[in-house]
Design a protein around this motif. Structure first.
Motif, PDB file in Angstrom:
ATOM      1  N   TYR A  35      -6.366   7.938  -7.622  1.00 33.57           N
ATOM      2  CA  TYR A  35      -7.040   7.331  -6.082  1.00 33.57           C
ATOM      3  C   TYR A  35      -8.408   7.631  -5.756  1.00 33.57           C
ATOM      4  CZ  TYR A  35      -1.917   8.116  -6.622  1.00 33.57           C
ATOM      5  OH  TYR A  35      -0.621   7.855  -6.948  1.00 33.57           O
ATOM      6  N   MET A  95     -10.604   3.919  -3.540  1.00 34.07           N
ATOM      7  CA  MET A  95     -10.710   4.454  -2.208  1.00 34.07           C
ATOM      8  C   MET A  95     -12.327   3.851  -1.695  1.00 34.07           C
ATOM      9  SD  MET A  95      -8.516   7.212  -0.737  1.00 34.07           S
ATOM     10  CE  MET A  95      -9.047   8.893  -1.819  1.00 34.07           C
ATOM     11  N   LYS A 108     -10.735  -0.430  -1.896  1.00 37.61           N
ATOM     12  CA  LYS A 108      -9.800  -1.311  -1.840  1.00 37.61           C
ATOM     13  C   LYS A 108      -8.573  -0.867  -1.661  1.00 37.61           C
ATOM     14  CE  LYS A 108     -11.529  -3.691  -6.776  1.00 37.61           C
ATOM     15  NZ  LYS A 108     -12.010  -2.837  -8.078  1.00 37.61           N
ATOM     16  N   LYS A 109      -8.680   0.528  -1.113  1.00 34.71           N
ATOM     17  CA  LYS A 109      -7.739   1.127  -0.724  1.00 34.71           C
ATOM     18  C   LYS A 109      -7.727   1.949   0.816  1.00 34.71           C
ATOM     19  CE  LYS A 109      -4.251   0.373  -4.267  1.00 34.71           C
ATOM     20  NZ  LYS A 109      -3.547   0.965  -5.179  1.00 34.71           N
ATOM     21  N   ASP A 165      -3.890   2.678   2.427  1.00 29.19           N
ATOM     22  CA  ASP A 165      -2.606   3.222   1.514  1.00 29.19           C
ATOM     23  C   ASP A 165      -2.604   4.398   0.693  1.00 29.19           C
ATOM     24  OD1 ASP A 165      -3.219  -0.212   0.555  1.00 29.19           O
ATOM     25  OD2 ASP A 165      -4.760   0.615   0.827  1.00 29.19           O
ATOM     26  N   GLU A 222       1.240   7.489  -1.484  1.00 31.08           N
ATOM     27  CA  GLU A 222       1.242   6.141  -1.026  1.00 31.08           C
ATOM     28  C   GLU A 222       1.703   5.679  -0.055  1.00 31.08           C
ATOM     29  OE1 GLU A 222       0.708   3.872  -5.561  1.00 31.08           O
ATOM     30  OE2 GLU A 222       0.492   5.524  -6.212  1.00 31.08           O
TER      31      GLU A 222
END
Ligand code: CAA
Length: 379
Positions: A110, A114, A118-119, A164, A187
């Protein structure tokens, strides 16, 4: 003691300022009007390494420090406070708790995406019945086999709908109150995760704020962040640093308004001379600049304390209190200096004034900052 920024920090400031002026500022007015988040701007920030400034390179970050991070939030907010808070919530409220309390697997799964941008991350604490009284939350998480089942709703979630990864706080043991809160990494693709009402706001309009609903949302057991019952402390410690991100946002907004007011006061002529020639205007500018500088120093100090492993909760609350009030006062004064023009959408100062207000409200109201500061003073 040294008040001069290092060469690396200065370079970062120049790089972010250049990016903010060339890539963020040109569409700030239009995005505000349309309440539109621009993913392309985010992707460019990721390319520049801005989405993971304080995280080590092994987790996809830039391996820099918290001072660098607040400088980036400040520079973005100087032209667009929405872009500033998107980065602040992502970094301080979603990245930080995973970095601090996550397992190695959670960090790779995670924190890395981040940090790489990308997220996008978000933080779910506030509920309809629990704002300042964060411990009064009602959302529950019940273990069912290898999954927790989360039920409840969270409101005013910054990055809600575009994020996300959500750090969610829920009661695993309601009788224990704050000691029965646990933190989860959720998520947006998990079953039972829903995005509810999107808020139509006064300011920071291109930063989406939404309700997040958990309707029997199933979260794998391994997505528990920290231990069961540790969630309230994780939430509070996360806010300890997050508040300094908001202080940086407020400093940036105030600086943007001050810069605009100085330029306007030098060029606007009335009674045959620039309005800056009147002490009624020049003294106002002097007070504005002094308050911005004092706010910046508190913000940088809190960031320096955190980067050096020293206690920073009180300093961060003080920075947010001072900088939030400064942003509101300085932007209001900037509109006053612009006069009638300042009240129109032709100039950015009305946007700065609308954006400033939230810095006195979120991540703890100014009243809650006083609770935090005074409790630390008196304990
Ligand atoms: N660090 C570690 N632990 C902490 C802590 C901290 N900073 N603050 C409190 N705790 C611990 C206490 O030690 C206590 O632990 P024990 O049970 O072991 O004794 C426990 O947490 C409960 O603490 P309190 O009794 O002090 O809790 P409280 O109910 O009186 O609340 C409060 C304290 C400071 C008022 C807290 O509720 C608070 O911060 N409220 C404001 C919430 C807030 O800022 N919300 C913002 C939402 S996020 C947001 O705005 C994001 C965005 O959009 C950008």
């Amino acid at each position: 003691m040294n008040f001069q920024l290092s060469e690396e920090h200065q370079q970062l400031r120049e790089m972010v300022r250049d990016f903010a002026e060339n890539e963020v500022a040109p569409t700030a007015k239009e995005r505000d009007e349309e309440a539109r988040f621009d993913r392309e701007i985010w992707d460019k920030m990721a390319e520049l390494g801005l989405t993971g400034i304080p995280w080590p390179e092994e987790y996809g970050g830039a391996g820099f420090d918290y001072l660098a991070y607040v400088i980036a939030v400040e520079e973005l907010s100087r032209v667009c406070a929405s872009t500033g808070v998107t980065l602040s919530a992502h970094t301080s409220l979603a990245g930080w708790p995973v970095y601090k309390f996550g397992t190695e697997e959670q960090k790779q799964k995670y924190l890395r995406p981040m940090a790489e941008g990308k997220k996008i991350g978000a933080y779910c604490l506030t509920e309809p019945g629990s704002g300042s009284d964060a411990g009064a939350m009602k959302t529950t998480a019940v273990l069912d086999g290898n999954e927790y089942v989360i039920n409840g709703s969270k409101i005013f979630i910054t990055n809600g709908g575009i994020a996300d990864i959500y750090i969610v706080f829920a009661l695993t043991n309601p009788e224990e109150k704050t000691r029965g809160v646990s933190a989860f990494i959720v998520e947006s693709s998990f079953p039972g995760f829903q995005v509810g009402k999107k808020e139509d706001k006064m300011g920071i309009r291109s930063s989406p704020t939404a309700e997040i609903i958990f309707d029997n949302c199933r979260v794998p057991k391994e997505n528990l962040l920290g231990e069961e019952g540790q969630g309230f402390k994780i939430a509070m410690q996360t806010l300890d640093g997050g508040r300094n991100g908001i202080a940086a946002q407020a400093v940036g907004i105030a600086q943007g308004a001050l810069d605009a007011a100085v330029e306007y006061a030098k060029n606007r002529e009335q009674f045959g001379k620039p309005i800056a020639a009147n002490q009624g205007v020049s003294f106002k500018l002097a007070d504005m600049a002094t308050a911005v500088e004092a706010s910046r120093l508190l913000t940088y100090q809190a960031a320096w304390l955190e980067s050096n492993g020293l206690p920073y909760g009180k300093a961060s609350a003080m920075a947010k209190l001072m900088a939030g009030d400064t942003a509101m006062k300085v932007t209001t004064d900037a509109v006053q200096i612009f006069g009638g023009y300042g009240y129109t959408k032709e100039y950015p100062v009305e946007r700065f004034m609308r954006d400033a207000k939230i810095t006195q409200i979120y991540e703890g109201t100014q009243e809650i900052q006083r609770v935090v500061i005074s409790r630390m003073l008196l304990k």
